[in-house]
Scaffold this motif. Structure first.
Motif, PDB file in Angstrom:
ATOM      1  N   SER A  12       0.818  -1.221   0.000  1.00 54.05           N
ATOM      2  CA  SER A  12       0.000   0.000   0.000  1.00 54.05           C
ATOM      3  C   SER A  12       0.850   1.268   0.000  1.00 54.05           C
ATOM      4  O   SER A  12       0.404   2.325  -0.470  1.00 54.05           O
ATOM      5  CB  SER A  12      -0.935   0.000   1.220  1.00 54.05           C
ATOM      6  OG  SER A  12      -0.172   0.087   2.425  1.00 54.05           O
ATOM      7  N   GLU A  13       2.098   1.199   0.525  1.00 49.90           N
ATOM      8  CA  GLU A  13       2.955   2.384   0.604  1.00 49.90           C
ATOM      9  C   GLU A  13       3.882   2.537  -0.594  1.00 49.90           C
ATOM     10  O   GLU A  13       4.622   3.518  -0.690  1.00 49.90           O
ATOM     11  CB  GLU A  13       3.787   2.317   1.896  1.00 49.90           C
ATOM     12  CG  GLU A  13       2.934   2.418   3.140  1.00 49.90           C
ATOM     13  CD  GLU A  13       3.750   2.343   4.418  1.00 49.90           C
ATOM     14  OE1 GLU A  13       5.002   2.328   4.314  1.00 49.90           O
ATOM     15  OE2 GLU A  13       3.149   2.301   5.496  1.00 49.90           O
ATOM     16  N   SER A  53       4.319   3.402  -4.364  1.00 53.01           N
ATOM     17  CA  SER A  53       3.543   4.064  -5.422  1.00 53.01           C
ATOM     18  C   SER A  53       3.508   3.256  -6.716  1.00 53.01           C
ATOM     19  O   SER A  53       2.569   3.389  -7.513  1.00 53.01           O
ATOM     20  CB  SER A  53       4.127   5.456  -5.700  1.00 53.01           C
ATOM     21  OG  SER A  53       5.486   5.360  -6.116  1.00 53.01           O
ATOM     22  N   SER A  59       0.340   0.748  -6.635  1.00 57.95           N
ATOM     23  CA  SER A  59      -0.958   1.289  -6.225  1.00 57.95           C
ATOM     24  C   SER A  59      -2.130   0.537  -6.857  1.00 57.95           C
ATOM     25  O   SER A  59      -3.175   0.348  -6.218  1.00 57.95           O
ATOM     26  CB  SER A  59      -1.030   2.781  -6.574  1.00 57.95           C
ATOM     27  OG  SER A  59      -0.843   2.972  -7.984  1.00 57.95           O
ATOM     28  N   THR A  60      -1.969   0.125  -8.090  1.00 57.90           N
ATOM     29  CA  THR A  60      -3.061  -0.627  -8.739  1.00 57.90           C
ATOM     30  C   THR A  60      -3.272  -1.964  -8.037  1.00 57.90           C
ATOM     31  O   THR A  60      -4.407  -2.390  -7.801  1.00 57.90           O
ATOM     32  CB  THR A  60      -2.756  -0.862 -10.219  1.00 57.90           C
ATOM     33  OG1 THR A  60      -2.508   0.387 -10.857  1.00 57.90           O
ATOM     34  CG2 THR A  60      -3.924  -1.553 -10.918  1.00 57.90           C
ATOM     35  N   ALA A 117      -2.514  -2.583  -4.897  1.00 56.47           N
ATOM     36  CA  ALA A 117      -3.085  -2.299  -3.577  1.00 56.47           C
ATOM     37  C   ALA A 117      -4.586  -2.098  -3.672  1.00 56.47           C
ATOM     38  O   ALA A 117      -5.354  -2.590  -2.833  1.00 56.47           O
ATOM     39  CB  ALA A 117      -2.400  -1.072  -2.969  1.00 56.47           C
ATOM     40  N   SER A 118      -5.015  -1.368  -4.691  1.00 57.62           N
ATOM     41  CA  SER A 118      -6.450  -1.133  -4.881  1.00 57.62           C
ATOM     42  C   SER A 118      -7.185  -2.439  -5.152  1.00 57.62           C
ATOM     43  O   SER A 118      -8.275  -2.675  -4.615  1.00 57.62           O
ATOM     44  CB  SER A 118      -6.651  -0.149  -6.036  1.00 57.62           C
ATOM     45  OG  SER A 118      -8.029   0.027  -6.298  1.00 57.62           O
ATOM     46  N   ASN A 155       2.330  -1.190 -11.562  1.00 58.28           N
ATOM     47  CA  ASN A 155       1.196  -0.518 -12.206  1.00 58.28           C
ATOM     48  C   ASN A 155       1.189  -0.729 -13.711  1.00 58.28           C
ATOM     49  O   ASN A 155       0.131  -0.910 -14.328  1.00 58.28           O
ATOM     50  CB  ASN A 155       1.230   0.980 -11.887  1.00 58.28           C
ATOM     51  CG  ASN A 155       1.015   1.239 -10.402  1.00 58.28           C
ATOM     52  OD1 ASN A 155       0.491   0.381  -9.701  1.00 58.28           O
ATOM     53  ND2 ASN A 155       1.431   2.419  -9.929  1.00 58.28           N
TER      54      ASN A 155
END
Length: 762
Positions: free
Chosen positions: A45-46, A48, A51-52, A54-55, A79
């Motif tokens: 989650s941390e 960058s 991020s995809t 994590a989502s 990502n």
């Protein structure tokens, strides 16, 4: 969605184990954790670049799972990796499965420094809720499932509950094909699937079990087909052939994990079966088993087991043998060992190995029947003199023809000239070959077109007998006397100890076609039915053959079956328009049974027909017709003589060894003694020859003496068989004209036992 997340988290909680110890890589992980003490979910989650991911984990409810105090190895797509995947087209369950396909539950984290090529198991699931497999190829750069590569500088990211490797592609749940493509050791199989146009089939939604040959297996397969057909690459193999081979490795509709597959028989998509042993060996149509060397490579649409040999279906294996074995080797391969042993004894093996030939090969059962039929030889061992070896050679040459004649080239009434010089004739009605000796049976084709690298073989069910050699072989004359039964089943009436089955309704009192007596059995077959009787309880070990006589107006074929041994039946052809005697060795059809419980004569033509059956029994022999003479001295027990000399003590009604009928004269003869019969003073000028038959087990010489003309007529009979003589009277009478005495004297100086039959003047 919330309900699914709760259920899935609960399942994972049951699967995951307690916090692991880190062995050889402890220091590396400690270094990672000293500056970044986070669990995997926090780490993702941390970051960058993740991020995809994590989502997606949040949406699928998997964040809590990756926070657990267990040990995971996670291949985390960045990502950019997600840009090539349309996650929106997937259901919630499919999204969850895609994400779990990046997660491995381990006891120790998988650092790149210790990662080897091989299969691991992810938390994603496939058929029967089995966890999917993942393949890491660590030969150079680490590639996961053939689609994801670890991003430089983004490996071995430690967390409190495992390790993360960032990769450049999303690992969608693997299909059977993607698993095969991912492992370089299956590159030949991948190329073969592409050439055979089977990629789409194994990439679809249908479930399959695949037995995957590795590259070494394909190398051996290519060596075999190159030796047989000259094919040096997959491109040379006809697509249909390659398709048949590959489909023989596939079982449809089953996700057979190793535990279920071992000890089973499976029908392949190609249509033939394979047997999988408890020892993980696979028995295909070839003579060499394949070993399963990798099990349970689970895909989303089935499971793969690695094997060390390309499995061969029967047609393909036989076609390889057709091209690589010569006629001798092929006959041995098919079990025609009596034929090849005879060829070896006759000195024909080299010729049959090298020359381009068509072989009409009698199977072993044919040779068994042949030796039970002929009188002069009981086995191949009995051919031991140069003359007898030459006789065997001619007999075998009668089963060989120059060139290659396939069954497709056989035409009705076609004659084929053999190497022996005489011809055989093809009968298309019975699919058989007729020999030149009219009394010998046809050889029906059992298996046509067995290929060899120097010709073709047709398996037949009888030894073909040429007319020129029938007498030397001792082939019996057609029976002309009454049937003599070792055990009678039918002769004008069915033996009352039998019951009658209901398969057909035979007429046991038929008078239309009769072999002997006044009745025969008429059976109207409708196709694949039978004449069935049973219940005698007779001990079969006391007999050698089961016999019957048949008449068919149009010709047919029937199968003899004893005691419901359906797999051991023997089929024979019945020619059209004549009575045919059939003798079948009991051992060929009894399959070890020893008591006569049931006897079936089953139609083998599969067409409606009428068959007449007569003279049915065990060990049936025939009395030869008793000859007639213008003046009879001895036939049977009818001695026409004024007196019997006292030189020896002949027995005139001995039944142990008749030439014809049931009696002959048995005479124990001391050296130089003889059989002496007194004459009736008839005028011999009315006759020209004297005839008689003599049998003696020992080699010796005899003299025929008429009317005390002791110079006589010398004879040297062949030992161990009946010898028949016709002697001109002028050679034995020496001018006498009135019959006063008939003598056959032993002159070899030996004590012998001799038999005499059928004595008279013509």
């Amino acid at each position: 969605m919330k309900s699914y997340k709760k259920i899935f988290s609960l399942c994972l909680a049951l699967i995951l184990v307690a916090t692991s110890c880190f062995n050889d890589d402890d220091n590396v992980l400690d270094n990672q954790l000293s500056s970044n003490v986070k669990n995997i979910s926090e780490l993702v989650s941390e970051n960058s670049n993740l991020s995809t991911l994590a989502s997606a984990l949040e949406t699928a409810g998997l964040v809590e799972t990756l926070e657990k105090e267990t040990t995971f190895t996670v291949f985390a797509p960045n990502n950019t990796a997600f840009s090539d995947v349309d996650m929106s087209s997937l259901s919630d369950e499919e999204v969850t499965n895609v994400l779990l396909n990046h997660v491995i539950s381990t006891t120790t984290p998988d650092f790149t420094s210790s990662m080897t090529s091989g299969y691991r198991t992810t938390l994603a699931t496939g058929p029967d809720n089995n966890n999917l497999s993942i393949f890491t190829n660590a030969s150079e750069n680490i590639i996961i499932n053939g689609m994801g590569t670890i991003v430089d500088g983004s490996e071995d990211i430690g967390a409190t509950n495992g390790i993360v490797h960032i990769i450049d592609n999303v690992l969608t749940p693997p299909t059977l094909v993607s698993h095969i493509l991912a492992n370089p050791n299956y590159s030949s199989l991948a190329a073969a699937l592409e050439k055979a146009d089977l990629v789409d089939t194994l990439n679809g939604s249908d479930i399959f079990t695949v037995f995957a040959p590795n590259n070494a297996a394909f190398e051996k397969f290519m060596m075999d087909v190159e030796a047989a057909f000259g094919w040096t690459s997959l491109d040379d193999i006809p697509t249909d052939t390659l398709n048949q081979v590959l489909l023989y490795h596939v079982v449809a509709g089953e996700n057979l994990v190793a535990g279920d597959a071992l000890g089973s028989s499976q029908t392949t998509v190609q249509g033939e079966d394979i047997s999988i042993g408890d020892n993980a060996n696979i028995d295909d149509a070839s003579y060499t088993d394949s070993a399963i060397n990798i099990t349970d490579i689970q895909a989303i649409n089935g499971v793969i087991h690695g094997v060390d040999k390309v499995l061969l279906p029967n047609d393909i294996f036989q076609s390889i043998l057709d091209r690589t074995l010569n006629i001798i080797e092929r006959c041995n391969d098919r079990g025609f060992t009596s034929f090849t042993a005879a060829l070896e004894k006759a000195g024909l093996s080299s010729q049959v190995t090298m020359d381009q030939l068509t072989a009409f090969a009698p199977n072993d059962g044919a040779f068994t029947t042949f030796f039970l039929t002929i009188n002069n030889f009981d086995s191949l061992d009995d051919f031991d003199t140069p003359e007898e070896i030459d006789l065997l050679k001619r007999l075998l040459e009668y089963h060989l023809a120059a060139g290659t004649t396939l069954s497709s080239g056989l035409t009705p009434g076609m004659t084929i000239e053999t190497l022996q010089g005489d011809s055989i004739t093809f009968d298309d009605g019975t699919n058989s070959f007729s020999p030149s000796h009219a009394n010998a049976p046809n050889g029906t084709i059992v298996t046509p077109d067995i290929g060899a690298n120097n010709g073709v073989i047709h398996e037949i069910d009888n030894v073909l007998v040429p007319d020129a050699d029938a007498t030397a072989l001792g082939y019996p004359l057609p029976p002309s006397g009454a049937a003599v039964y070792g055990f009678e089943i039918y002769d004008d009436a069915l033996n009352p100890v039998f019951w009658i089955g209901g398969w057909t309704t035979p007429d046991f009192a038929n008078t239309e076609q009769v072999r002997s007596g006044v009745h025969s059995i008429r059976v109207d077959y409708q196709g694949d039915d039978g004449f069935q009787i049973g219940g005698a309880g007779e001990d079969l070990t006391a007999y050698s053959t089961v016999n019957a006589a048949f008449y068919s107006e149009n010709g047919t074929s029937v199968t003899f079956i004893l005691n419901e041994q359906w797999g051991s039946g023997q089929t024979v052809s019945i020619p059209a328009g004549e009575w045919t005697n059939v003798s079948i060795p009991i051992t060929n059809i009894s399959n070890g049974t020893t008591v006569l419980d049931q006897f079936v004569i089953r139609d083998a033509s599969l067409t409606p027909n009428t068959l007449y059956i007569d003279e049915v029994g065990l060990d049936v022999t025939y009395e030869q017709a008793i000859p007639t003479f213008n003046y009879e001295v001895y036939t049977e027990d009818n001695l026409v003589a004024d007196w019997i000399g006292g030189w020896t003590s002949p027995v005139f009604n001995d039944s142990s060894n008749p030439s014809t009928g049931i009696f002959s004269i048995r005479n124990e003869m001391a050296a130089n003694s003889g059989l002496q019969l007194g004459g009736t003073n008839i005028d011999l000028t009315a006759y020209s020859v004297v005839k008689f038959s003599i049998y003696c087990d020992d080699t010796t010489a005899f003299k025929l003496v008429l009317n005390e003309q002791w110079d006589g007529y010398i004879i040297n009979p062949t030992a161990g068989e009946w010898n028949h003589y016709t002697v001109p009277l002028a050679d034995a009478l020496y001018g006498t004209t009135t019959y006063t005495q008939f003598v056959i004297q032993e002159i070899g100086g030996n004590d012998v036992v001799a038999y005499f039959d059928d004595i008279g003047f013509d």
